[in-house]
Structure formats: C-alpha cells, structure tokens
Design an enzyme around this catalytic site. Sequence first.
Site, PDB file in Angstrom:
ATOM      1  N   HIS A   1      19.332  -3.132  -0.134  1.00  0.00           N
ATOM      2  CA  HIS A   1      18.116  -3.064  -0.370  1.00  0.00           C
ATOM      3  C   HIS A   1      17.294  -2.852   1.223  1.00  0.00           C
ATOM      4  CE1 HIS A   1      14.436  -3.469  -2.794  1.00  0.00           C
ATOM      5  NE2 HIS A   1      13.958  -3.794  -1.538  1.00  0.00           N
TER       6      HIS A   1
ATOM      7  N   ASP B   1       7.608 -10.995  -9.111  1.00  0.00           N
ATOM      8  CA  ASP B   1       7.679 -10.028  -7.997  1.00  0.00           C
ATOM      9  C   ASP B   1       7.228  -8.749  -8.634  1.00  0.00           C
ATOM     10  OD1 ASP B   1       8.246  -8.671  -5.321  1.00  0.00           O
ATOM     11  OD2 ASP B   1       9.549  -7.553  -6.603  1.00  0.00           O
TER      12      ASP B   1
ATOM     13  N   ARG C   1       0.042  -6.570  -3.895  1.00  0.00           N
ATOM     14  CA  ARG C   1       0.202  -6.224  -2.493  1.00  0.00           C
ATOM     15  C   ARG C   1      -0.070  -5.001  -1.922  1.00  0.00           C
ATOM     16  NH1 ARG C   1       5.625  -8.169  -1.494  1.00  0.00           N
ATOM     17  NH2 ARG C   1       5.118  -7.833   0.794  1.00  0.00           N
TER      18      ARG C   1
ATOM     19  N   SER D   1      10.074 -11.423  -1.909  1.00  0.00           N
ATOM     20  CA  SER D   1       9.832 -10.214  -3.007  1.00  0.00           C
ATOM     21  C   SER D   1      11.282  -9.661  -2.955  1.00  0.00           C
ATOM     22  CB  SER D   1       8.892  -9.253  -2.476  1.00  0.00           C
ATOM     23  OG  SER D   1       9.155  -7.828  -3.001  1.00  0.00           O
TER      24      SER D   1
ATOM     25  N   LYS E   1      14.330 -10.619  -6.314  1.00  0.00           N
ATOM     26  CA  LYS E   1      14.757  -9.699  -7.340  1.00  0.00           C
ATOM     27  C   LYS E   1      16.378  -9.563  -6.817  1.00  0.00           C
ATOM     28  CE  LYS E   1      12.456  -5.901  -5.473  1.00  0.00           C
ATOM     29  NZ  LYS E   1      11.236  -6.034  -4.951  1.00  0.00           N
TER      30      LYS E   1
HETATM   31  N1  URA Z   1      10.772  -4.146  -0.512  1.00  0.00           N
HETATM   32  C1  URA Z   1      10.459  -5.044  -1.521  1.00  0.00           C
HETATM   33  O1  URA Z   1      11.314  -5.065  -2.486  1.00  0.00           O
HETATM   34  N2  URA Z   1       9.320  -5.960  -1.493  1.00  0.00           N
HETATM   35  C2  URA Z   1       8.615  -5.876  -0.262  1.00  0.00           C
HETATM   36  O2  URA Z   1       7.728  -6.684  -0.270  1.00  0.00           O
HETATM   37  C3  URA Z   1       8.729  -4.888   0.632  1.00  0.00           C
HETATM   38  C4  URA Z   1       9.862  -3.886   0.542  1.00  0.00           C
END
Ligand code: URA
Length: 447
Positions: free
Chosen positions: A86, A165, A172, A187, A191
């Site tokens: 990620h 999320d 956000r 966040s 996930k």
């Molecule tokens: N990527 C995410 O999944 N969440 C965030 O808050 C910022 C970047």
Amino acid sequence: MDAKYNIVSIIRKKRDGETLLNEEIKYLIDRYTADEIPDYQVSAFLMACFLNGLNDEESAALTESMLHSGEIVDLSDISGKKVDKHSTGGVGDKLSLILAPIVASAGVPVPMISGRGLGHTGGTLDKLESIPGFTVDMDLPRYKEIIAKHDLVLAGQTAEIAPADKRLYALRDVTATVESIPLIAGSIMSKKLAEGIDALVLDVKAGSGAFMKTTDDAIRLGEALVGIGTQFEKETIAYVTNMNQPLGYKIGNWLEVEECIDAMHGEGPDDIMEITHLLAGTMIYLGEKAESVKEGIDISKKQIENGEAFQKWLDIVEEQGGDVDMIRSPKKYPQAQYEFVIKAERSGYMSEMNSYEIGMASVELGAGRKKKEDNVDPQAGIVLKKKIGDKIEKGETIMVGYTNNPSAIEAASDQLIGAVTIAETKPESVNLISHIIDKDGSRAFEL
Ligand code: URA
C-alpha cells in the site's frame, strides 16, 4: 441509539485536546457505520483529530474499531503467504498496477484492496476503472474466488471490509483532514488487516506531492504503520520514497494505465521501475519465494522480461471484466477532446516540479474529485515532457494537458506554470528511496 456516550461531548473533548476513551472512539465509529451519526458531526470530529492529534492508544483504538466495523477475511484455505502493498499516496503513483501482477506471477498471492483518489493524489481504483468494463466492486465470495484462481485480485473495499474507512476516507477527502498521521495510519491499516494478508509492504511518500511533506514526518508515519502491523502480528516493512516530483511521466487515470502497460513490456521510466522492483522484490521475499530482498528484485525483473507479469495482468483484466483488447492495443483508447501545452518561459534546467500543484491541476482537469459525489474523467490528465534535472530551451513544451472540460484549462495551466521552477544550474540528484522501517525501527536505506 445507545445513550451511553454523546457525540457532541466526544467532539468537544477532542476539540479541547483531551484524550478519548477507547469506548468513545468505538462508539463513534460504530454509530457512524450504522448511519446513526451524520457526516457533519463526523467532519467536526475529524477536524478536531487533525488539529489535536491522537495518542498511540487512541490511534490503536481507532484502527481496531475501523477494522472491526466489517469482516476480517479468512484466506487460510489459499496456500502460500499472502502479501499486499500500500502507498500513502502520491502523484503519478501507479506502482500497484505494475507490481501486483509481477508478484502474483512469481507465485505470491496478492489480495489487493485499494482506494480511490484522495485530495491531489490518484487512486488505484480510479485507474483500474478507466479500463473499459473493469470492475472493482465485488462481494467476498467473488473476491476469494478470484484470488484462488489467479493469486491476484484487484478490488475496491467490499461492503464487508472496513466499511468505516470507506466512509471516513470519502469524508476526509472533502474536509481537508487527510494529512494526519493517526487518521492515515488507521485508514490504511484497518483495510489492510481486514483483507486476509500475512505480510505487508508500505510505500511511505515524502515531499511536495505526498501527505507528509518532510522525510521526518514520513518516517513517523512509517513507524506508526509498522507499529500497528507488528501489533497485529503481520510482518510489515515500509520504505520512505521521494515524492518531490510526480512518478514517471503520466498523471491521470488511463494515462497512468498506459504507462503501466509500457512498464510491463520492459519500457517503464527509471524512477518507476526502481521503486517497483524494490517493493515487488520485498513482497516476493516476504512471500517466501526469495531468500533476500535482493533475490526478490532479481525475480521481479525476470517476471517482466519473461512476459509472465504481463500475462498475469491480461488474465486479471479479463477476469474482472476489462477490455483486454484495449490493454493489448492501448492506442485504440479514445483521447480526451481537448489538449493544451505548457511551454518553458526560460531556458535552463528543470529544478522543481511541485507535485501537489501538478496533482491539483490534474484534479481540475477532471482526473480527481473536488466533491465526494464527483465522477472522475478517465481521459483527463497531464503528460510531463521534462523532469527534474532535464535541460530545457525557452519555448520548449514541458507538459501536455488533456481534458474534456474546456473551462478547466485556464486554471489548470496557471497551476502547472506555477508548479515548475527552471534554474540556471543543474540540480543535484536525490535518492529516490531514503529509509527503511521494519520491526527493528527506522534507518537509512541501503540494499
Ligand atoms: N491511503 C489510505 O488508504 N488512506 C489514507 O488516509 C491515505 C492514503
């Protein structure tokens, strides 16, 4: 509604810099997920968190509540260590689309759940959906079916996975509350922990196009992310990488898919390939298909050269309903209706490309969202003709913009012109990858 806690009191407490109880955080997240608290109150709460921060315990409670707002997928019947990657978000950051098929084709299952564009940054889901027919929406049985069949799935958050999320992320994005270490950490990790992985590689961006503008903040975010991963017993390795200019040459959803196709044919830009191979190599190592990250990188390169990564990409595009013909012949993709160029106002060397401004210009052109409800335009975006360090003659084209919204061109052009600095002397080159963070802490990166 359970009247044990009062949402206004929770907001007030955070507004006044007090520490919240774990139960208060859980209450807020549970009630929001159940649609019992409106967006405007949660927006106020997010802004209070943004301004006053969350301590480690509040941060862990937030992640845990978000994780348990949905299901935690069990992929134990799929053999092998499941590994995902990620990114904390950047401009032109298309690496997931290249490395996921590389790693899966090397035999490491990659169950990837991605997000949409956020603020000035692009999102993997928006890029995937620019492929005609490609679907990222699926339920859990289908998610499991695809990963079992291909060692790869490229999904959006299913309704079951960290639904809190999904809603907070969209909120956000439009309330200027993205750039907060605990909110980003909660966040991402909620996930990722929900999707059924055994290990995780994180690309923590630092610089003008990142949510963390300095390397120090990026290290702090990396430490928060790795800390949560370790706490949940998932092997987690993070790298801090430079986002002081966009990655590669293309920004915008389909434009980025095009650049990924080139990369999978062995023709990717150097910056993209350097980070892609490092992240993919680390995933292959964590997936126990290599003895070291170095060996993982060699395997990653081989998977591009032997065509197996591209074949995996074709297989997954077909499985998820995408138009494979468009991937084989990307020139068939229709171009945006309007094209405009940005020319250099003086000669010299490109010394700065503010990727935040470039990202915002791409949003203006339609590649991202200004409001939660907005659709993105898959054809909109920017192609860079020059990058930092390149020599430039006055009048030369430095960028080309694409849009279907002619009224956006003027504002986007001004933004793009303001985003670049041309200097007389060539700037010194900087390291693309500065730090590694793992369970032993953070240190300067060296292979
Ligand atoms: N990527 C995410 O999944 N969440 C965030 O808050 C910022 C970047």
